[in-house]
Design a protein around this motif. Structure first.
Motif, PDB file in Angstrom:
ATOM      1  N   MET A 135       0.846  -1.181   0.000  1.00 29.92           N
ATOM      2  CA  MET A 135       0.000   0.000   0.000  1.00 29.92           C
ATOM      3  C   MET A 135       0.890   1.242   0.000  1.00 29.92           C
ATOM      4  SD  MET A 135      -2.803   1.192   2.816  1.00 29.92           S
ATOM      5  CE  MET A 135      -1.714   1.572   4.147  1.00 29.92           C
ATOM      6  N   SER A 136       0.755   2.092  -0.998  1.00 32.10           N
ATOM      7  CA  SER A 136       1.557   3.313  -1.021  1.00 32.10           C
ATOM      8  C   SER A 136       0.893   4.413  -0.230  1.00 32.10           C
ATOM      9  CB  SER A 136       1.822   3.825  -2.411  1.00 32.10           C
ATOM     10  OG  SER A 136       1.202   3.213  -3.401  1.00 32.10           O
ATOM     11  N   LEU A 137       1.749   5.185   0.402  1.00 32.31           N
ATOM     12  CA  LEU A 137       1.334   6.315   1.220  1.00 32.31           C
ATOM     13  C   LEU A 137       1.863   7.584   0.591  1.00 32.31           C
ATOM     14  CD1 LEU A 137       2.545   4.859   4.623  1.00 32.31           C
ATOM     15  CD2 LEU A 137       0.195   4.901   3.823  1.00 32.31           C
ATOM     16  N   ASN A 138       1.394   8.681   1.107  1.00 29.99           N
ATOM     17  CA  ASN A 138       1.942   9.975   0.750  1.00 29.99           C
ATOM     18  C   ASN A 138       3.070  10.267   1.724  1.00 29.99           C
ATOM     19  OD1 ASN A 138       2.036  13.022   0.891  1.00 29.99           O
ATOM     20  ND2 ASN A 138       0.555  12.707  -0.759  1.00 29.99           N
ATOM     21  N   LEU A 139       4.097  10.973   1.325  1.00 34.11           N
ATOM     22  CA  LEU A 139       5.203  11.307   2.218  1.00 34.11           C
ATOM     23  C   LEU A 139       4.690  11.977   3.491  1.00 34.11           C
ATOM     24  CD1 LEU A 139       8.204  11.630   2.910  1.00 34.11           C
ATOM     25  CD2 LEU A 139       8.201  13.711   1.557  1.00 34.11           C
ATOM     26  N   ARG A 140       3.643  12.772   3.398  1.00 38.29           N
ATOM     27  CA  ARG A 140       3.092  13.482   4.557  1.00 38.29           C
ATOM     28  C   ARG A 140       2.492  12.531   5.598  1.00 38.29           C
ATOM     29  NH1 ARG A 140       4.723  18.390   5.106  1.00 38.29           N
ATOM     30  NH2 ARG A 140       2.846  18.866   6.227  1.00 38.29           N
ATOM     31  N   ASP A 141       2.260  11.267   5.234  1.00 40.83           N
ATOM     32  CA  ASP A 141       1.693  10.286   6.163  1.00 40.83           C
ATOM     33  C   ASP A 141       2.741   9.668   7.091  1.00 40.83           C
ATOM     34  OD1 ASP A 141      -0.832  10.639   5.036  1.00 40.83           O
ATOM     35  OD2 ASP A 141      -0.486   9.085   3.543  1.00 40.83           O
ATOM     36  N   LEU A 142       4.025   9.910   6.819  1.00 39.15           N
ATOM     37  CA  LEU A 142       5.089   9.353   7.649  1.00 39.15           C
ATOM     38  C   LEU A 142       5.394  10.281   8.819  1.00 39.15           C
ATOM     39  CD1 LEU A 142       7.583   8.031   4.940  1.00 39.15           C
ATOM     40  CD2 LEU A 142       5.746   6.804   6.093  1.00 39.15           C
ATOM     41  N   ALA A 143       5.798   9.701   9.937  1.00 42.38           N
ATOM     42  CA  ALA A 143       6.147  10.474  11.131  1.00 42.38           C
ATOM     43  C   ALA A 143       7.655  10.668  11.198  1.00 42.38           C
ATOM     44  CB  ALA A 143       5.660   9.745  12.378  1.00 42.38           C
ATOM     45  N   VAL A 144       8.086  11.587  12.044  1.00 42.10           N
ATOM     46  CA  VAL A 144       9.519  11.819  12.258  1.00 42.10           C
ATOM     47  C   VAL A 144      10.150  10.516  12.743  1.00 42.10           C
ATOM     48  CG1 VAL A 144      11.209  13.073  13.648  1.00 42.10           C
ATOM     49  CG2 VAL A 144       9.207  14.260  12.751  1.00 42.10           C
ATOM     50  N   GLY A 145      11.272  10.147  12.139  1.00 42.45           N
ATOM     51  CA  GLY A 145      11.967   8.920  12.487  1.00 42.45           C
ATOM     52  C   GLY A 145      11.618   7.744  11.590  1.00 42.45           C
ATOM     53  N   ASP A 146      10.517   7.832  10.845  1.00 40.15           N
ATOM     54  CA  ASP A 146      10.144   6.761   9.926  1.00 40.15           C
ATOM     55  C   ASP A 146      11.089   6.733   8.736  1.00 40.15           C
ATOM     56  OD1 ASP A 146       7.983   5.983  11.441  1.00 40.15           O
ATOM     57  OD2 ASP A 146       6.483   6.933  10.152  1.00 40.15           O
ATOM     58  N   THR A 147      11.290   5.540   8.208  1.00 41.41           N
ATOM     59  CA  THR A 147      12.046   5.403   6.963  1.00 41.41           C
ATOM     60  C   THR A 147      11.084   4.929   5.887  1.00 41.41           C
ATOM     61  OG1 THR A 147      12.701   3.150   7.505  1.00 41.41           O
ATOM     62  CG2 THR A 147      14.247   4.897   8.086  1.00 41.41           C
ATOM     63  N   GLY A 148      11.394   5.287   4.677  1.00 40.80           N
ATOM     64  CA  GLY A 148      10.523   4.919   3.574  1.00 40.80           C
ATOM     65  C   GLY A 148      11.299   4.751   2.292  1.00 40.80           C
ATOM     66  N   LYS A 149      10.582   4.335   1.273  1.00 40.45           N
ATOM     67  CA  LYS A 149      11.172   4.154  -0.046  1.00 40.45           C
ATOM     68  C   LYS A 149      10.217   4.762  -1.060  1.00 40.45           C
ATOM     69  CE  LYS A 149      11.452  -0.022  -1.987  1.00 40.45           C
ATOM     70  NZ  LYS A 149      11.993  -1.350  -2.343  1.00 40.45           N
ATOM     71  N   VAL A 150      10.759   5.528  -1.990  1.00 42.49           N
ATOM     72  CA  VAL A 150       9.948   6.148  -3.033  1.00 42.49           C
ATOM     73  C   VAL A 150       9.437   5.052  -3.959  1.00 42.49           C
ATOM     74  CG1 VAL A 150       9.918   7.769  -4.967  1.00 42.49           C
ATOM     75  CG2 VAL A 150      11.281   8.289  -2.938  1.00 42.49           C
ATOM     76  N   ILE A 151       8.133   4.999  -4.144  1.00 43.88           N
ATOM     77  CA  ILE A 151       7.519   4.035  -5.045  1.00 43.88           C
ATOM     78  C   ILE A 151       7.306   4.667  -6.423  1.00 43.88           C
ATOM     79  CG2 ILE A 151       5.460   2.609  -5.460  1.00 43.88           C
ATOM     80  CD1 ILE A 151       7.355   1.678  -3.195  1.00 43.88           C
ATOM     81  N   SER A 152       6.720   5.855  -6.432  1.00 46.46           N
ATOM     82  CA  SER A 152       6.493   6.558  -7.693  1.00 46.46           C
ATOM     83  C   SER A 152       6.185   8.021  -7.405  1.00 46.46           C
ATOM     84  CB  SER A 152       5.334   5.922  -8.472  1.00 46.46           C
ATOM     85  OG  SER A 152       4.126   6.092  -7.782  1.00 46.46           O
ATOM     86  N   LEU A 153       6.053   8.769  -8.469  1.00 46.33           N
ATOM     87  CA  LEU A 153       5.654  10.168  -8.367  1.00 46.33           C
ATOM     88  C   LEU A 153       4.307  10.312  -9.048  1.00 46.33           C
ATOM     89  CD1 LEU A 153       8.986  10.172  -8.753  1.00 46.33           C
ATOM     90  CD2 LEU A 153       8.549  12.565  -8.429  1.00 46.33           C
ATOM     91  N   GLN A 154       3.392  11.024  -8.401  1.00 38.55           N
ATOM     92  CA  GLN A 154       2.061  11.194  -8.972  1.00 38.55           C
ATOM     93  C   GLN A 154       2.136  11.938 -10.287  1.00 38.55           C
ATOM     94  OE1 GLN A 154      -0.537  13.115  -6.195  1.00 38.55           O
ATOM     95  NE2 GLN A 154      -0.483  11.415  -4.763  1.00 38.55           N
ATOM     96  N   LYS A 155       1.286  11.546 -11.169  1.00 36.61           N
ATOM     97  CA  LYS A 155       1.221  12.242 -12.451  1.00 36.61           C
ATOM     98  C   LYS A 155       0.433  13.535 -12.274  1.00 36.61           C
ATOM     99  CE  LYS A 155       1.521   8.185 -15.344  1.00 36.61           C
ATOM    100  NZ  LYS A 155       2.037   7.196 -14.610  1.00 36.61           N
ATOM    101  N   GLY A 156       0.676  14.469 -13.121  1.00 35.90           N
ATOM    102  CA  GLY A 156      -0.090  15.710 -13.063  1.00 35.90           C
ATOM    103  C   GLY A 156       0.785  16.934 -13.053  1.00 35.90           C
ATOM    104  N   ASN A 157       1.499  17.176 -11.965  1.00 33.43           N
ATOM    105  CA  ASN A 157       2.306  18.381 -11.851  1.00 33.43           C
ATOM    106  C   ASN A 157       3.714  18.123 -12.376  1.00 33.43           C
ATOM    107  OD1 ASN A 157       3.722  20.656 -11.110  1.00 33.43           O
ATOM    108  ND2 ASN A 157       2.378  21.023  -9.364  1.00 33.43           N
ATOM    109  N   LYS A 158       3.939  18.445 -13.624  1.00 36.09           N
ATOM    110  CA  LYS A 158       5.223  18.145 -14.268  1.00 36.09           C
ATOM    111  C   LYS A 158       6.375  18.950 -13.683  1.00 36.09           C
ATOM    112  CE  LYS A 158       3.213  16.636 -18.577  1.00 36.09           C
ATOM    113  NZ  LYS A 158       3.152  16.774 -20.022  1.00 36.09           N
TER     114      LYS A 158
END
Length: 77
Positions: free
Chosen positions: A1-24
């Motif tokens: 399940m992909s999340l938005n970066l804003r859904d992570l808390a301080v100290g969390d680690t994550g991995k970029v899955i993709s970038l939303q289309k739309g804002n080039k």
């Protein structure tokens, strides 16, 4: 399940899955800063009002504005 970066808390680690289309503009900027799919990062801090968010990616600290952060889809590690 992909999340938005804003859904992570301080100290969390994550991995970029993709970038939303739309804002080039943001998409190109984030790719130029090294936020490619598969890139791992950790959330360092949020500003007091929540904007910007600071992440540690590829050995440097990067601050992203709210609009930029919403373009990133990530997985929590």
């Amino acid at each position: 399940m992909s999340l938005n970066l804003r859904d992570l808390a301080v100290g969390d680690t994550g991995k970029v899955i993709s970038l939303q289309k739309g804002n080039k503009t943001y998409r190109a900027t984030l790719l130029a800063m090294g936020l490619l799919p598969g890139t791992e990062f950790s959330v360092t801090r949020y500003a007091p009002m929540g904007d910007p968010v600071e992440i540690n990616v590829r050995g440097f600290r990067l601050s992203l504005r709210k609009d930029e952060a919403e373009v990133l889809l990530v997985d929590r590690l």
